[in-house]
Design a protein around this motif. Sequence first.
Motif, PDB file in Angstrom:
ATOM      1  N   ALA A   1       0.822  -1.211   0.000  1.00 51.60           N
ATOM      2  CA  ALA A   1       0.000   0.000   0.000  1.00 51.60           C
ATOM      3  C   ALA A   1       0.855   1.260   0.000  1.00 51.60           C
ATOM      4  O   ALA A   1       0.421   2.318  -0.462  1.00 51.60           O
ATOM      5  N   ASP A   2       2.066   1.151   0.521  1.00 51.18           N
ATOM      6  CA  ASP A   2       2.960   2.316   0.562  1.00 51.18           C
ATOM      7  C   ASP A   2       3.681   2.536  -0.766  1.00 51.18           C
ATOM      8  O   ASP A   2       4.309   3.580  -0.967  1.00 51.18           O
ATOM      9  N   LYS A   3       3.583   1.556  -1.658  1.00 51.37           N
ATOM     10  CA  LYS A   3       4.212   1.657  -2.966  1.00 51.37           C
ATOM     11  C   LYS A   3       3.198   1.232  -4.024  1.00 51.37           C
ATOM     12  O   LYS A   3       3.242   0.094  -4.521  1.00 51.37           O
ATOM     13  N   PRO A   4       2.263   2.094  -4.346  1.00 49.69           N
ATOM     14  CA  PRO A   4       1.185   1.752  -5.285  1.00 49.69           C
ATOM     15  C   PRO A   4       1.712   1.150  -6.601  1.00 49.69           C
ATOM     16  O   PRO A   4       2.652   1.689  -7.205  1.00 49.69           O
ATOM     17  N   GLY A   5       1.095   0.038  -7.002  1.00 47.33           N
ATOM     18  CA  GLY A   5       1.477  -0.594  -8.253  1.00 47.33           C
ATOM     19  C   GLY A   5       2.701  -1.477  -8.172  1.00 47.33           C
ATOM     20  O   GLY A   5       3.073  -2.105  -9.161  1.00 47.33           O
ATOM     21  N   MET A   6       3.308  -1.557  -6.992  1.00 50.28           N
ATOM     22  CA  MET A   6       4.532  -2.346  -6.827  1.00 50.28           C
ATOM     23  C   MET A   6       4.227  -3.648  -6.092  1.00 50.28           C
ATOM     24  O   MET A   6       3.442  -3.677  -5.148  1.00 50.28           O
ATOM     25  N   MET A   7       4.843  -4.729  -6.558  1.00 45.52           N
ATOM     26  CA  MET A   7       4.723  -6.011  -5.869  1.00 45.52           C
ATOM     27  C   MET A   7       6.059  -6.371  -5.245  1.00 45.52           C
ATOM     28  O   MET A   7       7.120  -6.133  -5.842  1.00 45.52           O
ATOM     29  N   GLU A   8       6.003  -6.936  -4.044  1.00 44.67           N
ATOM     30  CA  GLU A   8       7.216  -7.303  -3.332  1.00 44.67           C
ATOM     31  C   GLU A   8       7.139  -8.741  -2.849  1.00 44.67           C
ATOM     32  O   GLU A   8       6.052  -9.274  -2.624  1.00 44.67           O
ATOM     33  N   GLN A   9       8.298  -9.368  -2.707  1.00 43.64           N
ATOM     34  CA  GLN A   9       8.353 -10.720  -2.167  1.00 43.64           C
ATOM     35  C   GLN A   9       7.957 -10.685  -0.696  1.00 43.64           C
ATOM     36  O   GLN A   9       8.539  -9.964   0.102  1.00 43.64           O
ATOM     37  N   GLN A  10       6.918 -11.463  -0.359  1.00 44.84           N
ATOM     38  CA  GLN A  10       6.432 -11.528   1.020  1.00 44.84           C
ATOM     39  C   GLN A  10       6.234 -12.996   1.414  1.00 44.84           C
ATOM     40  O   GLN A  10       5.150 -13.411   1.824  1.00 44.84           O
ATOM     41  N   ALA A  11       7.288 -13.770   1.292  1.00 45.19           N
ATOM     42  CA  ALA A  11       7.203 -15.212   1.524  1.00 45.19           C
ATOM     43  C   ALA A  11       6.760 -15.550   2.943  1.00 45.19           C
ATOM     44  O   ALA A  11       5.957 -16.463   3.154  1.00 45.19           O
ATOM     45  N   ASP A  12       7.265 -14.811   3.931  1.00 46.15           N
ATOM     46  CA  ASP A  12       6.914 -15.106   5.315  1.00 46.15           C
ATOM     47  C   ASP A  12       5.433 -14.868   5.573  1.00 46.15           C
ATOM     48  O   ASP A  12       4.774 -15.656   6.266  1.00 46.15           O
ATOM     49  N   LEU A  13       4.903 -13.797   5.021  1.00 40.00           N
ATOM     50  CA  LEU A  13       3.475 -13.500   5.166  1.00 40.00           C
ATOM     51  C   LEU A  13       2.641 -14.577   4.474  1.00 40.00           C
ATOM     52  O   LEU A  13       1.604 -15.016   5.004  1.00 40.00           O
ATOM     53  N   PHE A  14       3.098 -14.995   3.312  1.00 39.67           N
ATOM     54  CA  PHE A  14       2.401 -16.031   2.558  1.00 39.67           C
ATOM     55  C   PHE A  14       2.397 -17.353   3.333  1.00 39.67           C
ATOM     56  O   PHE A  14       1.363 -18.030   3.445  1.00 39.67           O
ATOM     57  N   LYS A  15       3.544 -17.722   3.903  1.00 37.53           N
ATOM     58  CA  LYS A  15       3.632 -18.948   4.693  1.00 37.53           C
ATOM     59  C   LYS A  15       2.693 -18.888   5.894  1.00 37.53           C
ATOM     60  O   LYS A  15       2.028 -19.868   6.240  1.00 37.53           O
ATOM     61  N   SER A  16       2.640 -17.748   6.540  1.00 36.83           N
ATOM     62  CA  SER A  16       1.784 -17.576   7.708  1.00 36.83           C
ATOM     63  C   SER A  16       0.314 -17.792   7.362  1.00 36.83           C
ATOM     64  O   SER A  16      -0.435 -18.416   8.118  1.00 36.83           O
ATOM     65  N   ALA A  17      -0.091 -17.298   6.186  1.00 38.65           N
ATOM     66  CA  ALA A  17      -1.479 -17.472   5.748  1.00 38.65           C
ATOM     67  C   ALA A  17      -1.755 -18.931   5.388  1.00 38.65           C
ATOM     68  O   ALA A  17      -2.803 -19.486   5.742  1.00 38.65           O
ATOM     69  N   LEU A  18      -0.812 -19.560   4.709  1.00 40.40           N
ATOM     70  CA  LEU A  18      -1.012 -20.940   4.276  1.00 40.40           C
ATOM     71  C   LEU A  18      -1.090 -21.916   5.445  1.00 40.40           C
ATOM     72  O   LEU A  18      -1.747 -22.959   5.352  1.00 40.40           O
TER      73      LEU A  18
END
Length: 211
Positions: free
Chosen positions: A16-33
């Motif tokens: 949200a702080d970088k509109p239009g930008m995607m970043e690697q968020q593996a830890d967040l993804f693992k936490s959700a999975l």
Amino acid sequence: QLQEQFLTRKGFAFNADKPGMMEQQADLFKSALKNVDVTFQNLDSSEISITDVSHYYDSDPTKVVQGLRDDGRKPMSLMADTTTANAQVRTLSETVRLDARTKLLNPKFYEGMLGTGYEGVREIQKRLRNTMGWSATAGEVDNFVFEDANSVFIEDAEMQQRLLDTNPNAFRDMVTTFLEANGRGYWETTDENIERLQELYAEVEDRIEGV
């Protein structure tokens, strides 16, 4: 390896702080999975089934979720068939069984493929390989699928010869796939079947190499 590949490819998120930008968020993804109870995919084309291409099983997170969950429990895996107006939701194992019976193990399918010659044998082998892919990423392929495929394509001496004569390279890959399925624990079969496959691999290899 498959788990890390899935997490690396899928673990991106918008910031949200970088509109239009995607970043690697593996830890967040693992936490959700780790909290996933059900995995779900949509089959939306009657022309491309779950063993026509590797995309479907490449994108399946079933074993990834199982590996991340604290209790090690395998999530329920579902597949929605929306190829007709009468959409149906089946378990992934049911979908794999249905696909195997209508394509790989269906005489109308494999005889039709053999009728096209060289490329047809490669198509049969590709479907067998992609079926094993579901074993690797989801563990949802019944043992009978490999057992029946072995009966159709390997135990039948006449069929074996047709495959070998039409496309020896694809036939060698087919034999390799059966051996790999057994070696990885996806297919339980008799020692006799494995010995036959090992001998057959050596024979096909010699033929290809001109020995």
